[in-house]
Design a protein around this motif. Structure first.
Motif: not given
Length: 850
Positions: A608-634
């Motif tokens: 949680s805590g990620f906006t839709l714009r941030a997710v789209e920006q991550l897809l645009a800037e990265s080339k990875y085919q998937g992402f692990p989902v964590v409770e938080d990045r800390t």
């Protein structure tokens, strides 16, 4: 694998890892057993599968595809159960649908086998005619080759005419036809289907293992390969059609399976059909259905379950039956060099059989070493001149081969002559006459050396080119030469104790069997295969008595070949092109945990805590085919994994609703009760102002799109075990988890990088002196080309200019071969191994097959 403790029922507050595990198990239970959302989940799965994109030069995820197939089957069984509960019986239409769904595999392999057999029959007929037209023509019917024109007369007939009675003029026409055929073949490949060049076996091995190469198995590749292959063979280049026959067979299976829903949406299921097609391709090439199945098992497939073997056999059987029904040679034989032996062998000949096996191993090691150097030179300097290179190779081959009777004719026809016994009344241009024995031995020795040289420089040029038959032709000429020498020794010393097993009143040595065994040795040496070679050669001869000599020869060849390195020419080409392929036949002992190989810096998504714009920006800037989902990045408590396709689909579906702003909060676990559920029923239209006003309160639920139970391992797990997981299960990525927290991830690329790093430390494979010598050779070629251009310019008075063609549009015609952009796997190289993390561009390998 990471072990997980059960949830404790004590009243104490669970730890972070236990809470994460509890959420993941709850999500999995809801996903598999939820009654209220079962239909919706299945619809989502099918919709995602319909748009699923496996990008070019990436790998498929076998685990995910298997889970989708199981989900589809569960949904179908549940649907059928609902029909039984409501109506009490299953309707006839539903029964037909179920039978069709269960029998799709057999329908596909039947259609594919028939298509492969038809294609092989027509290609055999066309190839023989094109090969003979260089030497003469039939006066009764121009479309007949020499064997059909002179049917029943092995020594020629008046109806078959040479082009001229002058040897020099025939030599010139042979040269012209060879050059035109090679020019046409290379131009077609360059202009319409660059992937049609080469053999294709190394790429198909990677594709069957899960690698994606868009267009490599497409319709245009199939069409151009089928048209240009006879032209390349008829041009006289030292290339064969048996390797490319596997490629066009697999293309046929890929194109036909596209029309069936089960294989259209599931890449891993399609790979099972491709394995069967590879078996059928070898079956029609050698007339050996069982050998084709064993070849697919031994060489092509990394995953070969029992059902795939049975389907492979059935596909090979159908293809061979169709080819036999066509009877392309009018002899009942499936291949031209099929032969039958009625003589036995003697134990003293084992010494010479071992010698043939040693030759096969040395031949394979020598050709692979120098062919890879030729490939490196070709990729560095000749990429722009693919058509010119193939044309000049064919012209040079014609000049060198026409004077020799064994090099002038087609290689399959040459093997047919070399394999046969010398029977009464049957002589093949003096091959069986005792007075010509030493002349023939010298001619065969020259053919062996010259063919080996031509194989080294020809295999890899931009025309359809295999290496099976050229290698067999080299082995056959060398074996026949050895057989002639042994026969001469026996006739010179008939009373010697060494030949005491021979009957005094009959022939003792059969040189044709030495040619046959030499061909088996050379084929085994270049491909590093054993069992399938023995079976193929047995099916070619039908002689049980020669199974033991063949096994001895192939066994010796294998032992000698392994002394010079593991893997045949297909495996070396996989390394040369940098494909991500873990060979299941290799065993490793690194003695390190996976933590030393994994990628520690991982781009993850918080729950949680990620906006839709941030997710789209991550897809645009990265080339990875998937992402692990964590409770938080800390704390990095691992909750699941979401693929790039699923995430992109969820965002697009959310935007279609028309009421979620770019500032909406994204939840990858169950959101608060007031969150917007995605996908949901269509909401009433709202204005842009209202969206802006409500943006702070809106949220989006992506939890149903994540995989709550991704494949994860402990950081201390041995690297060898992780590599076995990749080989046997085929995941795209394996997460590394320590006490519930994400520690890193590992891909096939990481494993291969470490493997080659270790091998590079043990043996240095790159010599800078090779680069210097290649540059000097290229400079010499340029100077020779400039000298020739100047001479032509002076002779023609300036009317013909050759110097500018090296940079003209002629050599730039059409598309380039994407494989030319790849490079060998070197630790110090700027080139990365191609794995599943690149995002090269849009496209679906198993959707848009072009």
């Amino acid at each position: 694998m990471t072990s997980r403790s059960p949830i404790n029922s004590n009243p104490r507050r669970p730890s972070l890892p236990e809470r994460a595990i509890s959420r993941r198990l709850s999500a999995l239970s809801a996903r598999n057993h939820g009654a209220t959302t079962g239909t919706t989940e299945q619809e989502l799965t099918e919709e995602i599968a319909e748009i699923k994109r496996y990008e070019d030069f990436t790998t498929i995820d076998w685990v995910q595809d298997a889970a989708q197939e199981q989900s589809r089957r569960r949904a179908r069984r549940k649907d059928n159960a609902g029909v039984f509960e409501s109506k009490g019986s299953l309707g006839w239409r539903r029964r037909i649908e179920d039978i069709y769904d269960a029998g799709q595999a057999w329908i596909v392999v039947t259609l594919v086998g028939a298509a492969i057999g038809l294609n092989a029959g027509f290609l055999n007929i066309i190839t023989e005619w094109l090969s003979d037209i260089k030497l003469g023509y039939c006066t009764t019917a121009f479309y007949l080759n020499e064997s059909f024109c002179c049917w029943g007369d092995e020594k020629g007939c008046p109806e078959w005419h040479r082009w001229s009675s002058f040897w020099l003029f025939n030599y010139f026409l042979y040269f012209v036809f060879s050059t035109i055929f090679a020019l046409t073949s290379a131009s077609l490949v360059k202009a319409f289907a660059p992937y049609a060049a080469g053999s294709g076996i190394s790429e198909i091995k990677c594709i069957i293992a899960g690698f994606v190469m868009k267009g490599f198995l497409g319709f245009w590749t199939l069409l151009i390969k089928s048209i240009s292959l006879p032209l390349a063979i008829a041009s006289g280049l030292s290339v064969g059609k048996e390797g490319p026959s596997v490629h066009y067979a697999v293309c046929t299976g890929n194109v036909i399976s596209r029309f069936f829903g089960k294989y259209k949406r599931n890449a891993s299921k399609t790979r099972e059909i491709l394995s069967a097609c590879a078996a059928a391709g070898v079956a029609v090439a050698f007339g050996s259905p069982i050998g084709g199945v064993l070849f697919s098992l031994e060489e092509m497939s990394s995953y070969f379950p029992l059902k795939t073997m049975w389907r492979s056999y059935f596909c090979a059987l159908v293809a061979t039956a169709v080819l036999a029904a066509m009877n392309p040679f009018w002899t009942g034989q499936l291949v031209m060099f099929e032969v039958r032996y009625d003589r036995s062998w003697h134990f003293f000949e084992i010494i010479f059989f071992i010698f043939l096996g040693i030759f096969g191993g040395l031949y394979g090691a020598f050709v692979m070493k120098w062919n890879l150097r030729a490939q490196a030179f070709r990729k560095r300097y000749l990429t722009k001149y693919a058509i010119l290179e193939a044309t000049l190779l064919a012209a040079g081959t014609a000049v060198l081969c026409f004077p020799n009777m064994f090099l002038r004719i087609d290689m399959t026809e040459s093997m047919e002559i070399l394999f046969l016994e010398c029977e009464a009344g049957r002589d093949y241009d003096g091959l069986c006459e005792a007075k010509n024995r030493w002349q023939m031995a010298l001619s065969l020795a020259f053919a062996t050396v010259m063919r080996t040289f031509l194989v080294i420089i020809s295999y890899g040029c931009k025309v359809p080119a295999g290496i099976f038959v050229p290698s067999m032709a080299v082995g056959a000429s060398f074996g026949r030469m050895v057989g002639i020498i042994v026969q001469a020794l026996h006739e010179a010393f008939p009373q010697a104790r060494f030949f005491s097993a021979c009957q005094p009143d009959g022939p003792c040595i059969t040189p044709g069997t030495y040619a046959f065994l030499g061909a088996a040795a050379a084929l085994s040496g270049i491909m590093h295969i054993t069992v399938s070679v023995v079976v193929i050669m047995f099916e070619l001869t039908g002689a049980l008595t020669y199974i033991l000599p063949t096994m001895i020869v192939v066994g010796v060849t294998k032992a000698v070949s392994d002394r010079f390195g593991k893997g045949g020419i297909a495996d070396r080409m996989i390394w040369f092109n940098g494909f991500p392929f873990l060979d299941s036949k290799e065993e490793h002992a690194f003695g390190v945990p996976v933590s030393q190989v994994m990628t520690s810096e991982v781009t993850s998504l918080p729950s949680s805590g990620f906006t839709l714009r941030a997710v789209e920006q991550l897809l645009a800037e990265s080339k990875y085919q998937g992402f692990p989902v964590v409770e938080d990045r800390t704390c990095k408590i691992l909750l699941g994994y979401i693929g790039r396709t699923e995430l992109r689909y969820a965002i697009d579906r959310t935007k279609k609703e028309g009421y979620v702003s770019s500032n909406a909060q994204c939840f990858f676990t169950q959101p608060p009760s007031n969150a917007v559920q995605t996908p949901s029923v269509a909401a009433p239209p709202v204005t842009f102002d209202a969206i802006e006003d409500a943006s702070g309160q809106q949220s989006v639920d992506f939890s149903r799109f994540i995989d709550p139970t991704p494949l994860s391992v402990h950081p201390r797990l041995p690297l060898e075990t992780v590599m076995e997981l990749f080989k046997k299960m085929g995941p795209r990525v394996i997460l590394v988890e320590y006490r519930g927290r994400l520690a890193g991830l590992v891909t096939v690329k990481d494993c291969l990088k470490y493997q080659f790093k270790v091998e590079a430390q043990e043996t240095s494979t790159h010599d800078p002196a090779h680069d210097i010598r290649q540059a000097q050779l290229w400079g010499l070629i340029n100077r020779a080309a400039d000298w020739l251009a100047d001479k032509v310019l002076n002779v023609t008075g300036g009317r013909i200019k050759l110097g500018g063609e090296r940079n003209s549009g002629f050599v730039q015609l059409g598309m380039g071969d994407p494989r030319d952009q790849l490079s060998p796997i070197l630790i110090s190289s700027r080139h990365d191994i191609l794995d599943g993390t690149e995002d090269v561009g849009p496209g679906v390998e198993l959707q848009a097959r072009t």
